[in-house]
Design a protein around this motif. Structure first.
Motif, PDB file in Angstrom:
ATOM      1  N   ARG A   2       0.478  -1.255   0.006  1.00  0.00           N
ATOM      2  CA  ARG A   2       0.706   0.126  -0.427  1.00  0.00           C
ATOM      3  C   ARG A   2       0.936   1.894   0.048  1.00  0.00           C
ATOM      4  N   ALA A   3       2.080   1.445   0.765  1.00  0.00           N
ATOM      5  CA  ALA A   3       3.166   2.173   1.081  1.00  0.00           C
ATOM      6  C   ALA A   3       3.612   2.339  -0.440  1.00  0.00           C
ATOM      7  N   GLU A   4       3.820   1.595  -1.846  1.00  0.00           N
ATOM      8  CA  GLU A   4       4.559   1.445  -2.884  1.00  0.00           C
ATOM      9  C   GLU A   4       3.345   2.189  -3.480  1.00  0.00           C
ATOM     10  N   GLN A   5       2.158   1.559  -3.554  1.00  0.00           N
ATOM     11  CA  GLN A   5       1.106   2.150  -4.637  1.00  0.00           C
ATOM     12  C   GLN A   5       1.375   4.450  -4.156  1.00  0.00           C
ATOM     13  N   ALA A   6       0.949   4.559  -3.035  1.00  0.00           N
ATOM     14  CA  ALA A   6       0.373   5.759  -2.401  1.00  0.00           C
ATOM     15  C   ALA A   6       1.625   6.657  -3.273  1.00  0.00           C
ATOM     16  N   LEU A   7       3.181   5.870  -2.211  1.00  0.00           N
ATOM     17  CA  LEU A   7       4.126   7.044  -3.453  1.00  0.00           C
ATOM     18  C   LEU A   7       3.734   6.777  -5.037  1.00  0.00           C
ATOM     19  N   GLU A   8       3.600   5.698  -5.226  1.00  0.00           N
ATOM     20  CA  GLU A   8       3.878   6.161  -7.195  1.00  0.00           C
ATOM     21  C   GLU A   8       2.508   6.884  -7.366  1.00  0.00           C
ATOM     22  N   MET A   9       1.494   7.082  -6.904  1.00  0.00           N
ATOM     23  CA  MET A   9       0.678   7.679  -7.470  1.00  0.00           C
ATOM     24  C   MET A   9       0.931   8.946  -7.227  1.00  0.00           C
ATOM     25  N   VAL A  10       1.978   9.929  -5.496  1.00  0.00           N
ATOM     26  CA  VAL A  10       1.828  10.980  -5.589  1.00  0.00           C
ATOM     27  C   VAL A  10       3.211  11.515  -6.477  1.00  0.00           C
ATOM     28  N   ASP A  33      11.641  12.362  -4.393  1.00  0.00           N
ATOM     29  CA  ASP A  33      11.337  10.945  -5.221  1.00  0.00           C
ATOM     30  C   ASP A  33      12.111  10.179  -4.268  1.00  0.00           C
ATOM     31  N   THR A  34      13.100   9.912  -3.437  1.00  0.00           N
ATOM     32  CA  THR A  34      14.396   9.750  -3.077  1.00  0.00           C
ATOM     33  C   THR A  34      14.266   9.802  -1.421  1.00  0.00           C
ATOM     34  N   PRO A  35      14.951   8.521  -0.433  1.00  0.00           N
ATOM     35  CA  PRO A  35      14.299   8.178   0.968  1.00  0.00           C
ATOM     36  C   PRO A  35      14.914   9.072   1.482  1.00  0.00           C
ATOM     37  N   GLY A  36      13.987   9.726   2.765  1.00  0.00           N
ATOM     38  CA  GLY A  36      13.743  10.953   2.930  1.00  0.00           C
ATOM     39  C   GLY A  36      12.860  12.258   2.394  1.00  0.00           C
ATOM     40  N   LYS A  37      13.000  12.121   1.828  1.00  0.00           N
ATOM     41  CA  LYS A  37      11.851  12.768   1.016  1.00  0.00           C
ATOM     42  C   LYS A  37      10.145  12.450   0.187  1.00  0.00           C
ATOM     43  N   LYS A  38      10.476  10.957   0.749  1.00  0.00           N
ATOM     44  CA  LYS A  38       9.280  10.404   0.209  1.00  0.00           C
ATOM     45  C   LYS A  38       8.723   9.961   1.603  1.00  0.00           C
ATOM     46  N   GLY A  39       7.374  10.870   2.132  1.00  0.00           N
ATOM     47  CA  GLY A  39       7.100  10.216   3.838  1.00  0.00           C
ATOM     48  C   GLY A  39       5.682   9.819   2.261  1.00  0.00           C
TER      49      GLY A  39
END
Length: 314
Positions: A2-10, A33-39
Protein backbone atom coordinates in the motif's frame (compact mmCIF):
# COMPACT_ATOMS: atom_id res chain seq x y z
CA UNK A 1 2.38 -2.78 -1.09
CA UNK A 2 0.00 0.00 0.00
CA UNK A 3 2.91 2.38 0.70
CA UNK A 4 4.51 1.72 -2.69
CA UNK A 5 1.19 2.26 -4.45
CA UNK A 6 0.50 5.53 -2.63
CA UNK A 7 4.00 6.90 -3.24
CA UNK A 8 3.82 5.96 -6.91
CA UNK A 9 0.52 7.84 -7.17
CA UNK A 10 1.81 10.98 -5.48
CA UNK A 11 4.95 10.92 -7.69
CA UNK A 12 2.72 10.98 -10.78
CA UNK A 13 0.42 13.58 -9.29
CA UNK A 14 2.64 16.60 -9.86
CA UNK A 15 4.08 15.43 -13.16
CA UNK A 16 0.63 15.46 -14.77
CA UNK A 17 -0.53 18.75 -13.25
CA UNK A 18 -0.50 21.54 -15.86
CA UNK A 19 -0.07 24.22 -13.20
CA UNK A 20 3.29 22.64 -12.24
CA UNK A 21 4.68 22.34 -15.77
CA UNK A 22 7.16 25.19 -15.19
CA UNK A 23 8.68 23.56 -12.08
CA UNK A 24 9.73 20.07 -13.12
CA UNK A 25 13.47 20.66 -12.57
CA UNK A 26 15.05 18.52 -9.85
CA UNK A 27 16.57 20.06 -6.71
CA UNK A 28 20.39 20.01 -6.91
CA UNK A 29 20.75 19.11 -3.21
CA UNK A 30 18.54 16.01 -3.04
CA UNK A 31 16.30 14.77 -5.82
CA UNK A 32 12.59 14.22 -5.34
CA UNK A 33 11.24 10.71 -4.79
CA UNK A 34 14.31 9.63 -2.79
CA UNK A 35 14.45 8.26 0.78
CA UNK A 36 13.78 10.98 3.29
CA UNK A 37 11.72 12.98 0.80
CA UNK A 38 8.92 10.49 0.11
CA UNK A 39 6.96 10.22 3.32
CA UNK A 40 4.12 7.80 3.92
CA UNK A 41 1.75 7.34 6.84
CA UNK A 42 -1.02 4.77 7.22
CA UNK A 43 -3.45 4.96 10.16
CA UNK A 44 -5.99 2.18 10.62
CA UNK A 45 -8.62 2.58 13.35
CA UNK A 46 -10.93 -0.19 14.59
CA UNK A 47 -13.44 -0.82 17.36
CA UNK A 48 -12.21 -3.03 20.20
CA UNK A 49 -14.61 -3.52 23.08
CA UNK A 50 -15.89 -0.23 24.45
CA UNK A 51 -13.44 1.98 22.60
CA UNK A 52 -11.70 2.51 19.27
CA UNK A 53 -7.97 1.92 18.86
CA UNK A 54 -5.18 2.70 16.42
CA UNK A 55 -4.88 -0.90 15.28
CA UNK A 56 -2.66 -0.55 12.23
CA UNK A 57 0.15 1.93 11.53
CA UNK A 58 2.88 2.16 8.89
CA UNK A 59 5.20 5.07 8.31
CA UNK A 60 8.13 6.09 6.13
CA UNK A 61 10.31 9.09 7.02
CA UNK A 62 9.77 11.97 7.32
CA UNK A 63 6.19 11.04 8.31
CA UNK A 64 5.64 9.99 11.92
CA UNK A 65 2.74 9.66 14.33
CA UNK A 66 2.42 9.92 18.08
CA UNK A 67 0.90 7.14 20.16
CA UNK A 68 -2.90 7.34 20.24
CA UNK A 69 -4.11 9.26 23.28
CA UNK A 70 -7.52 9.46 24.94
CA UNK A 71 -7.48 13.05 26.18
CA UNK A 72 -10.98 14.03 25.02
CA UNK A 73 -13.08 13.63 28.17
CA UNK A 74 -16.30 14.18 26.20
CA UNK A 75 -15.48 11.11 24.04
CA UNK A 76 -13.15 8.97 26.19
CA UNK A 77 -13.51 6.02 23.79
CA UNK A 78 -12.06 7.99 20.83
CA UNK A 79 -8.31 7.77 20.01
CA UNK A 80 -6.69 11.15 19.32
CA UNK A 81 -3.60 11.10 17.11
CA UNK A 82 -1.04 13.80 16.33
CA UNK A 83 0.75 13.50 12.97
CA UNK A 84 4.38 14.62 13.01
CA UNK A 85 7.03 15.42 10.39
CA UNK A 86 10.62 14.69 11.38
CA UNK A 87 11.81 17.26 8.83
CA UNK A 88 9.82 19.98 10.58
CA UNK A 89 8.38 21.37 7.35
CA UNK A 90 7.61 20.60 3.70
CA UNK A 91 10.56 21.11 1.35
CA UNK A 92 11.09 21.24 -2.40
CA UNK A 93 10.93 17.77 -3.92
CA UNK A 94 8.89 16.27 -1.08
CA UNK A 95 6.31 13.66 -2.05
CA UNK A 96 4.00 12.82 0.85
CA UNK A 97 1.16 10.31 1.12
CA UNK A 98 -1.37 9.71 3.90
CA UNK A 99 -3.87 6.85 4.20
CA UNK A 100 -6.53 6.85 6.94
CA UNK A 101 -8.99 3.97 7.31
CA UNK A 102 -11.74 3.87 9.94
CA UNK A 103 -13.41 0.47 10.32
CA UNK A 104 -17.05 -0.24 11.11
CA UNK A 105 -18.39 1.46 14.26
CA UNK A 106 -14.98 3.00 15.04
CA UNK A 107 -14.12 6.66 15.58
CA UNK A 108 -10.96 8.79 15.62
CA UNK A 109 -9.62 12.33 15.85
CA UNK A 110 -6.55 13.13 13.73
CA UNK A 111 -4.63 16.41 13.81
CA UNK A 112 -1.07 17.76 13.54
CA UNK A 113 1.43 18.76 16.19
CA UNK A 114 1.56 22.34 14.86
CA UNK A 115 1.12 24.39 11.71
CA UNK A 116 2.48 22.86 8.50
CA UNK A 117 5.05 25.18 6.92
CA UNK A 118 5.87 24.94 3.22
CA UNK A 119 9.35 26.39 2.78
CA UNK A 120 10.62 28.64 0.02
CA UNK A 121 11.64 26.71 -3.13
CA UNK A 122 14.26 27.43 -5.76
CA UNK A 123 13.57 24.21 -7.70
CA UNK A 124 10.71 21.74 -8.24
CA UNK A 125 7.65 21.61 -5.95
CA UNK A 126 6.06 19.53 -3.17
CA UNK A 127 3.06 17.23 -3.57
CA UNK A 128 0.74 15.44 -1.16
CA UNK A 129 -1.83 12.67 -1.60
CA UNK A 130 -4.43 11.96 1.11
CA UNK A 131 -6.76 8.96 0.96
CA UNK A 132 -9.49 8.64 3.59
CA UNK A 133 -11.92 5.72 3.82
CA UNK A 134 -14.73 5.18 6.33
CA UNK A 135 -16.78 2.05 6.84
CA UNK A 136 -20.33 1.66 8.17
CA UNK A 137 -21.30 3.87 11.14
CA UNK A 138 -17.75 5.18 11.54
CA UNK A 139 -16.83 8.72 12.56
CA UNK A 140 -13.65 10.71 11.84
CA UNK A 141 -12.55 14.23 12.75
CA UNK A 142 -9.63 15.26 10.53
CA UNK A 143 -8.61 18.72 11.77
CA UNK A 144 -4.99 19.68 11.04
CA UNK A 145 -3.52 22.98 12.16
CA UNK A 146 -3.08 25.70 9.49
CA UNK A 147 -0.86 25.32 6.45
CA UNK A 148 1.53 28.25 5.90
CA UNK A 149 3.03 28.45 2.38
CA UNK A 150 6.18 30.57 2.42
CA UNK A 151 7.27 33.02 -0.25
CA UNK A 152 8.14 31.27 -3.53
CA UNK A 153 6.74 27.84 -2.57
CA UNK A 154 4.78 25.46 -4.82
CA UNK A 155 2.44 22.85 -3.36
CA UNK A 156 -0.15 20.45 -4.79
CA UNK A 157 -2.46 18.41 -2.58
CA UNK A 158 -5.09 15.87 -3.61
CA UNK A 159 -7.58 14.31 -1.20
CA UNK A 160 -9.62 11.23 -2.10
CA UNK A 161 -12.50 10.34 0.23
CA UNK A 162 -14.55 7.13 0.18
CA UNK A 163 -17.22 6.50 2.80
CA UNK A 164 -20.24 4.39 3.63
CA UNK A 165 -23.61 6.23 3.50
CA UNK A 166 -23.94 5.86 7.31
CA UNK A 167 -20.44 7.20 8.09
CA UNK A 168 -19.52 10.79 9.04
CA UNK A 169 -16.36 12.74 8.23
CA UNK A 170 -15.44 16.23 9.41
CA UNK A 171 -12.55 17.41 7.21
CA UNK A 172 -10.81 20.77 7.64
CA UNK A 173 -8.03 22.70 5.96
CA UNK A 174 -6.79 26.18 6.89
CA UNK A 175 -4.52 28.27 4.67
CA UNK A 176 -2.70 31.11 6.41
CA UNK A 177 -0.31 33.74 5.12
CA UNK A 178 3.19 33.71 6.52
CA UNK A 179 4.94 36.74 7.97
CA UNK A 180 2.26 39.17 6.84
CA UNK A 181 3.84 42.08 8.73
CA UNK A 182 7.27 41.47 7.17
CA UNK A 183 7.76 43.89 4.28
CA UNK A 184 9.94 41.55 2.20
CA UNK A 185 7.49 38.65 1.96
CA UNK A 186 4.40 39.75 3.86
CA UNK A 187 1.04 38.20 3.05
CA UNK A 188 0.52 35.56 0.38
CA UNK A 189 3.60 35.47 -1.82
CA UNK A 190 3.82 31.79 -2.80
CA UNK A 191 3.97 30.70 -6.44
CA UNK A 192 1.24 28.05 -6.32
CA UNK A 193 -1.09 26.35 -3.87
CA UNK A 194 -3.42 23.87 -5.55
CA UNK A 195 -5.99 21.67 -3.79
CA UNK A 196 -8.25 18.98 -5.23
CA UNK A 197 -10.81 17.18 -3.06
CA UNK A 198 -13.02 14.37 -4.34
CA UNK A 199 -15.55 12.30 -2.38
CA UNK A 200 -17.57 9.24 -3.32
CA UNK A 201 -19.71 6.62 -1.65
CA UNK A 202 -18.30 3.15 -1.08
CA UNK A 203 -20.23 1.85 -4.08
CA UNK A 204 -18.52 4.32 -6.40
CA UNK A 205 -21.22 7.02 -6.64
CA UNK A 206 -19.68 10.49 -6.77
CA UNK A 207 -20.69 12.97 -4.06
CA UNK A 208 -18.75 16.09 -5.01
CA UNK A 209 -15.38 17.43 -6.11
CA UNK A 210 -13.72 20.77 -5.49
CA UNK A 211 -10.56 22.14 -7.05
CA UNK A 212 -8.80 25.45 -6.69
CA UNK A 213 -5.39 26.69 -7.80
CA UNK A 214 -4.10 29.86 -6.13
CA UNK A 215 -1.36 31.88 -7.86
CA UNK A 216 -1.07 35.19 -5.95
CA UNK A 217 1.87 36.40 -8.04
CA UNK A 218 -0.39 36.32 -11.11
CA UNK A 219 -3.75 36.97 -9.45
CA UNK A 220 -3.51 38.62 -6.01
CA UNK A 221 -5.73 36.97 -3.42
CA UNK A 222 -6.82 40.28 -1.91
CA UNK A 223 -9.05 40.99 -4.92
CA UNK A 224 -12.79 41.24 -4.44
CA UNK A 225 -14.39 37.85 -4.95
CA UNK A 226 -11.33 35.94 -3.71
CA UNK A 227 -10.21 36.86 -0.18
CA UNK A 228 -10.64 40.63 -0.19
CA UNK A 229 -9.29 42.15 3.05
CA UNK A 230 -8.74 38.79 4.78
CA UNK A 231 -5.52 36.84 5.37
CA UNK A 232 -6.67 33.37 6.46
CA UNK A 233 -8.90 30.87 4.60
CA UNK A 234 -10.73 27.97 6.22
CA UNK A 235 -12.40 25.18 4.27
CA UNK A 236 -14.46 22.55 6.13
CA UNK A 237 -16.33 19.61 4.65
CA UNK A 238 -18.89 17.60 6.60
CA UNK A 239 -19.97 14.36 4.95
CA UNK A 240 -22.81 12.81 6.95
CA UNK A 241 -26.27 11.25 6.50
CA UNK A 242 -29.09 13.69 5.61
CA UNK A 243 -30.71 13.52 9.07
CA UNK A 244 -27.53 14.93 10.62
CA UNK A 245 -26.82 17.32 7.76
CA UNK A 246 -30.12 19.18 8.08
CA UNK A 247 -29.82 19.50 11.86
CA UNK A 248 -26.26 20.87 11.63
CA UNK A 249 -27.12 23.36 8.90
CA UNK A 250 -30.02 24.70 10.99
CA UNK A 251 -27.51 25.65 13.71
CA UNK A 252 -25.15 27.60 11.42
CA UNK A 253 -25.54 31.37 11.19
CA UNK A 254 -23.61 33.04 8.34
CA UNK A 255 -21.79 36.26 9.07
CA UNK A 256 -19.91 38.97 7.22
CA UNK A 257 -18.17 41.35 9.60
CA UNK A 258 -14.99 42.64 7.94
CA UNK A 259 -14.60 45.31 10.62
CA UNK A 260 -14.25 42.47 13.14
CA UNK A 261 -12.07 40.47 10.76
CA UNK A 262 -14.35 37.49 10.11
CA UNK A 263 -16.72 36.15 7.47
CA UNK A 264 -18.18 32.65 7.26
CA UNK A 265 -21.07 30.65 5.85
CA UNK A 266 -22.26 27.16 4.93
CA UNK A 267 -23.82 25.57 1.86
CA UNK A 268 -25.24 22.17 1.00
CA UNK A 269 -23.09 19.77 -0.99
CA UNK A 270 -24.65 18.10 -4.04
CA UNK A 271 -26.06 14.56 -4.09
CA UNK A 272 -27.28 14.74 -0.48
CA UNK A 273 -23.64 14.56 0.56
CA UNK A 274 -23.37 17.00 3.44
CA UNK A 275 -22.23 20.56 4.09
CA UNK A 276 -19.33 22.74 3.02
CA UNK A 277 -18.37 25.54 5.41
CA UNK A 278 -15.97 28.34 4.56
CA UNK A 279 -14.45 31.04 6.75
CA UNK A 280 -12.24 34.05 6.09
CA UNK A 281 -10.42 35.94 8.82
CA UNK A 282 -7.78 38.54 9.48
CA UNK A 283 -6.09 36.23 11.99
CA UNK A 284 -5.84 32.45 12.26
CA UNK A 285 -7.48 32.47 15.70
CA UNK A 286 -10.66 33.97 14.23
CA UNK A 287 -10.95 31.28 11.56
CA UNK A 288 -10.17 28.57 14.11
CA UNK A 289 -12.96 29.85 16.33
CA UNK A 290 -15.44 29.85 13.45
CA UNK A 291 -14.44 26.30 12.56
CA UNK A 292 -14.69 25.26 16.19
CA UNK A 293 -18.28 26.50 16.30
CA UNK A 294 -19.11 24.42 13.22
CA UNK A 295 -17.23 21.45 14.68
CA UNK A 296 -19.25 21.75 17.88
CA UNK A 297 -22.54 21.75 15.99
CA UNK A 298 -21.45 18.73 13.94
CA UNK A 299 -20.16 16.66 16.86
CA UNK A 300 -23.11 17.35 19.15
CA UNK A 301 -25.56 16.50 16.38
CA UNK A 302 -23.84 13.31 15.18
CA UNK A 303 -22.45 11.85 18.42
CA UNK A 304 -24.36 13.66 21.16
CA UNK A 305 -21.05 14.61 22.82
CA UNK A 306 -19.87 18.19 23.45
CA UNK A 307 -16.44 19.54 22.62
CA UNK A 308 -13.76 19.43 25.26
CA UNK A 309 -12.24 22.75 26.34
CA UNK A 310 -9.57 23.93 23.87
CA UNK A 311 -5.92 23.57 24.73
CA UNK A 312 -4.45 26.87 25.92
CA UNK A 313 -1.45 26.48 23.57
CA UNK A 314 -3.38 25.62 20.37
Amino acid sequence: MRAEQALEMVARLGKKAPELAAWQDEPPQMASDTPGKKGYLHLGFARRGDRSVLLDMERHAPSLVQKALYWDEAMPHMPCVFMISTSGCILQGDRLALDIHVARDACAHVTTQSATKIHTMSHNYAAQLQRISLEENSYLEFLPDPTIPHCGSRFLTETQITLHPTASLLYSEILSSGRKYHSADGGFAFDLYASYIRAQLAGGTDIFSERYALTPRCQPLNNIGIMGPFDVFGNVILLTPPRHRDAVLARITPCYEPQKGIACGASLLPNQGGIIFKALGKEACQVKQAIRSFWQAARETITGAPLAAPFLWR
